[in-house]
Design a protein around this motif. Sequence first.
Motif, PDB file in Angstrom:
ATOM      1  N   ILE A   6       0.841  -1.207   0.000  1.00 14.38           N
ATOM      2  CA  ILE A   6       0.000   0.000   0.000  1.00 14.38           C
ATOM      3  C   ILE A   6       0.871   1.249   0.000  1.00 14.38           C
ATOM      4  CG2 ILE A   6      -1.699   1.310   1.338  1.00 14.38           C
ATOM      5  CD1 ILE A   6      -2.835  -1.435   2.225  1.00 14.38           C
ATOM      6  N   ASP A   7       1.930   1.241   0.794  1.00 15.36           N
ATOM      7  CA  ASP A   7       2.848   2.386   0.820  1.00 15.36           C
ATOM      8  C   ASP A   7       3.513   2.588  -0.536  1.00 15.36           C
ATOM      9  OD1 ASP A   7       2.236   2.837   3.460  1.00 15.36           O
ATOM     10  OD2 ASP A   7       4.000   1.774   4.227  1.00 15.36           O
ATOM     11  N   SER A   8       3.878   1.495  -1.184  1.00 14.61           N
ATOM     12  CA  SER A   8       4.513   1.584  -2.490  1.00 14.61           C
ATOM     13  C   SER A   8       3.571   2.210  -3.520  1.00 14.61           C
ATOM     14  CB  SER A   8       4.933   0.186  -2.953  1.00 14.61           C
ATOM     15  OG  SER A   8       5.345   0.204  -4.286  1.00 14.61           O
ATOM     16  N   VAL A   9       2.320   1.760  -3.519  1.00  9.48           N
ATOM     17  CA  VAL A   9       1.331   2.322  -4.445  1.00  9.48           C
ATOM     18  C   VAL A   9       1.115   3.801  -4.134  1.00  9.48           C
ATOM     19  CG1 VAL A   9      -1.092   2.240  -5.164  1.00  9.48           C
ATOM     20  CG2 VAL A   9       0.192   0.127  -4.909  1.00  9.48           C
ATOM     21  N   LEU A  40      -3.527   1.200 -12.235  1.00  7.76           N
ATOM     22  CA  LEU A  40      -2.349   0.591 -12.844  1.00  7.76           C
ATOM     23  C   LEU A  40      -1.367   0.099 -11.781  1.00  7.76           C
ATOM     24  CD1 LEU A  40      -0.666  -0.003 -15.415  1.00  7.76           C
ATOM     25  CD2 LEU A  40       0.275   2.288 -15.157  1.00  7.76           C
ATOM     26  N   HIS A  41      -1.020   0.957 -10.837  1.00  8.44           N
ATOM     27  CA  HIS A  41      -0.049   0.564  -9.817  1.00  8.44           C
ATOM     28  C   HIS A  41      -0.612  -0.481  -8.862  1.00  8.44           C
ATOM     29  CE1 HIS A  41       3.018   3.217 -11.177  1.00  8.44           C
ATOM     30  NE2 HIS A  41       2.245   4.288 -11.059  1.00  8.44           N
ATOM     31  N   PHE A  42      -1.879  -0.398  -8.577  1.00  4.42           N
ATOM     32  CA  PHE A  42      -2.490  -1.398  -7.707  1.00  4.42           C
ATOM     33  C   PHE A  42      -2.483  -2.756  -8.405  1.00  4.42           C
ATOM     34  CE2 PHE A  42      -6.002  -3.567  -5.565  1.00  4.42           C
ATOM     35  CZ  PHE A  42      -5.617  -3.387  -4.255  1.00  4.42           C
ATOM     36  N   SER A  43      -2.800  -2.782  -9.692  1.00  4.00           N
ATOM     37  CA  SER A  43      -2.778  -4.043 -10.440  1.00  4.00           C
ATOM     38  C   SER A  43      -1.374  -4.634 -10.474  1.00  4.00           C
ATOM     39  CB  SER A  43      -3.273  -3.821 -11.868  1.00  4.00           C
ATOM     40  OG  SER A  43      -4.623  -3.477 -11.873  1.00  4.00           O
ATOM     41  N   GLN A  44      -0.376  -3.780 -10.701  1.00 12.09           N
ATOM     42  CA  GLN A  44       0.998  -4.277 -10.743  1.00 12.09           C
ATOM     43  C   GLN A  44       1.429  -4.816  -9.381  1.00 12.09           C
ATOM     44  OE1 GLN A  44       3.070  -0.841 -12.191  1.00 12.09           O
ATOM     45  NE2 GLN A  44       2.621  -1.297 -14.334  1.00 12.09           N
ATOM     46  N   GLY A  45       1.051  -4.139  -8.316  1.00 10.58           N
ATOM     47  CA  GLY A  45       1.392  -4.615  -6.976  1.00 10.58           C
ATOM     48  C   GLY A  45       0.698  -5.920  -6.641  1.00 10.58           C
ATOM     49  N   MET A  46      -0.581  -6.019  -6.999  1.00 15.09           N
ATOM     50  CA  MET A  46      -1.310  -7.262  -6.750  1.00 15.09           C
ATOM     51  C   MET A  46      -0.708  -8.412  -7.538  1.00 15.09           C
ATOM     52  SD  MET A  46      -3.560  -6.994  -4.453  1.00 15.09           S
ATOM     53  CE  MET A  46      -4.392  -8.535  -4.710  1.00 15.09           C
ATOM     54  N   GLU A  47      -0.254  -8.118  -8.732  1.00  7.70           N
ATOM     55  CA  GLU A  47       0.368  -9.152  -9.549  1.00  7.70           C
ATOM     56  C   GLU A  47       1.616  -9.700  -8.856  1.00  7.70           C
ATOM     57  OE1 GLU A  47       2.558  -9.523 -13.860  1.00  7.70           O
ATOM     58  OE2 GLU A  47       1.025  -7.988 -13.610  1.00  7.70           O
ATOM     59  N   LYS A  48       2.440  -8.815  -8.294  1.00 10.50           N
ATOM     60  CA  LYS A  48       3.649  -9.255  -7.592  1.00 10.50           C
ATOM     61  C   LYS A  48       3.298 -10.112  -6.385  1.00 10.50           C
ATOM     62  CE  LYS A  48       6.522  -5.331  -8.889  1.00 10.50           C
ATOM     63  NZ  LYS A  48       7.166  -4.112  -8.428  1.00 10.50           N
ATOM     64  N   ILE A  49       2.309  -9.680  -5.612  1.00  7.33           N
ATOM     65  CA  ILE A  49       1.898 -10.437  -4.429  1.00  7.33           C
ATOM     66  C   ILE A  49       1.359 -11.803  -4.831  1.00  7.33           C
ATOM     67  CG2 ILE A  49       0.159 -10.523  -2.597  1.00  7.33           C
ATOM     68  CD1 ILE A  49       0.531  -7.505  -2.274  1.00  7.33           C
ATOM     69  N   ASP A  69       3.193   5.910  -2.718  1.00  5.16           N
ATOM     70  CA  ASP A  69       4.376   6.670  -3.128  1.00  5.16           C
ATOM     71  C   ASP A  69       4.389   6.911  -4.634  1.00  5.16           C
ATOM     72  OD1 ASP A  69       5.211   6.736  -0.518  1.00  5.16           O
ATOM     73  OD2 ASP A  69       6.657   5.094  -0.735  1.00  5.16           O
ATOM     74  N   ARG A  70       4.026   5.902  -5.403  1.00  4.25           N
ATOM     75  CA  ARG A  70       4.006   6.062  -6.857  1.00  4.25           C
ATOM     76  C   ARG A  70       2.961   7.091  -7.284  1.00  4.25           C
ATOM     77  NH1 ARG A  70       4.503  -0.178  -8.875  1.00  4.25           N
ATOM     78  NH2 ARG A  70       6.632  -0.505  -8.211  1.00  4.25           N
ATOM     79  N   ILE A  71       1.823   7.081  -6.628  1.00  2.24           N
ATOM     80  CA  ILE A  71       0.766   8.037  -6.972  1.00  2.24           C
ATOM     81  C   ILE A  71       1.203   9.447  -6.619  1.00  2.24           C
ATOM     82  CG2 ILE A  71      -1.596   8.750  -6.425  1.00  2.24           C
ATOM     83  CD1 ILE A  71      -2.124   5.692  -5.981  1.00  2.24           C
ATOM     84  N   ILE A  72       1.772   9.618  -5.447  1.00  2.00           N
ATOM     85  CA  ILE A  72       2.249  10.935  -5.031  1.00  2.00           C
ATOM     86  C   ILE A  72       3.338  11.424  -5.980  1.00  2.00           C
ATOM     87  CG2 ILE A  72       3.534  12.150  -3.219  1.00  2.00           C
ATOM     88  CD1 ILE A  72       1.961  10.394  -1.208  1.00  2.00           C
ATOM     89  N   GLU A  73       4.244  10.530  -6.354  1.00  2.00           N
ATOM     90  CA  GLU A  73       5.312  10.885  -7.296  1.00  2.00           C
ATOM     91  C   GLU A  73       4.716  11.332  -8.628  1.00  2.00           C
ATOM     92  OE1 GLU A  73       8.338   8.187  -9.794  1.00  2.00           O
ATOM     93  OE2 GLU A  73       8.565   8.026  -7.616  1.00  2.00           O
ATOM     94  N   TYR A  74       3.719  10.612  -9.102  1.00  2.00           N
ATOM     95  CA  TYR A  74       3.093  10.986 -10.372  1.00  2.00           C
ATOM     96  C   TYR A  74       2.426  12.355 -10.262  1.00  2.00           C
ATOM     97  CZ  TYR A  74      -0.168  11.196 -14.216  1.00  2.00           C
ATOM     98  OH  TYR A  74      -0.861  11.620 -15.311  1.00  2.00           O
ATOM     99  N   LEU A  75       1.703  12.582  -9.180  1.00  2.00           N
ATOM    100  CA  LEU A  75       0.994  13.862  -9.025  1.00  2.00           C
ATOM    101  C   LEU A  75       1.959  15.037  -8.921  1.00  2.00           C
ATOM    102  CD1 LEU A  75      -1.883  12.869  -6.587  1.00  2.00           C
ATOM    103  CD2 LEU A  75      -2.059  13.403  -9.023  1.00  2.00           C
ATOM    104  N   THR A  76       3.066  14.866  -8.210  1.00  2.00           N
ATOM    105  CA  THR A  76       4.012  15.966  -8.073  1.00  2.00           C
ATOM    106  C   THR A  76       4.798  16.202  -9.364  1.00  2.00           C
ATOM    107  OG1 THR A  76       5.634  14.469  -7.098  1.00  2.00           O
ATOM    108  CG2 THR A  76       4.275  15.751  -5.582  1.00  2.00           C
TER     109      THR A  76
END
Length: 132
Positions: A5-8, A33-42, A10-17
């Motif tokens: 959740i923290d990784s997702v 997109l990032h949630f799907s990629q994270g779920m895929e890894k898990i 961080d990616r969203i905040i990075e994209y927005l900034t």
Amino acid sequence: MSGFIDSVSDRIIEYLTDNRTWDMREVRNIISLHFSQGMEKILRSEEAELAAEQEKLIAEQRKCYTSSRRNAEINAELLKLSRKRKAIRMRVGQAQDESELALLKKYLRQNDPELLERFYTTIPKRQRFAKI
């Protein structure tokens, strides 16, 4: 799970900034997109654990003589594990499809918005939720 959740986040905040955009559709796509990629890894790591457990049971079944009762227990466990692995593989496939769809929509929105608009005229519009 909290690391995911923290990784997702961080990616969203990075994209927005980085992009300084407040287009909520784009933000939603990035989250998806990032949630799907994270779920895929898990899910892939969980599937690998199940595969290792399955291999151990198969090795036990082949390596030493087991009673018919233990053999039946092993077969039942193998069936249960194979069903779990199949469900995980199906979910990973769905996550990959969702990621590809989000990337395709982004590409079309940037490179050929007219094509995207023509596509949306051929499908029925989604019904909106009731506002409260």
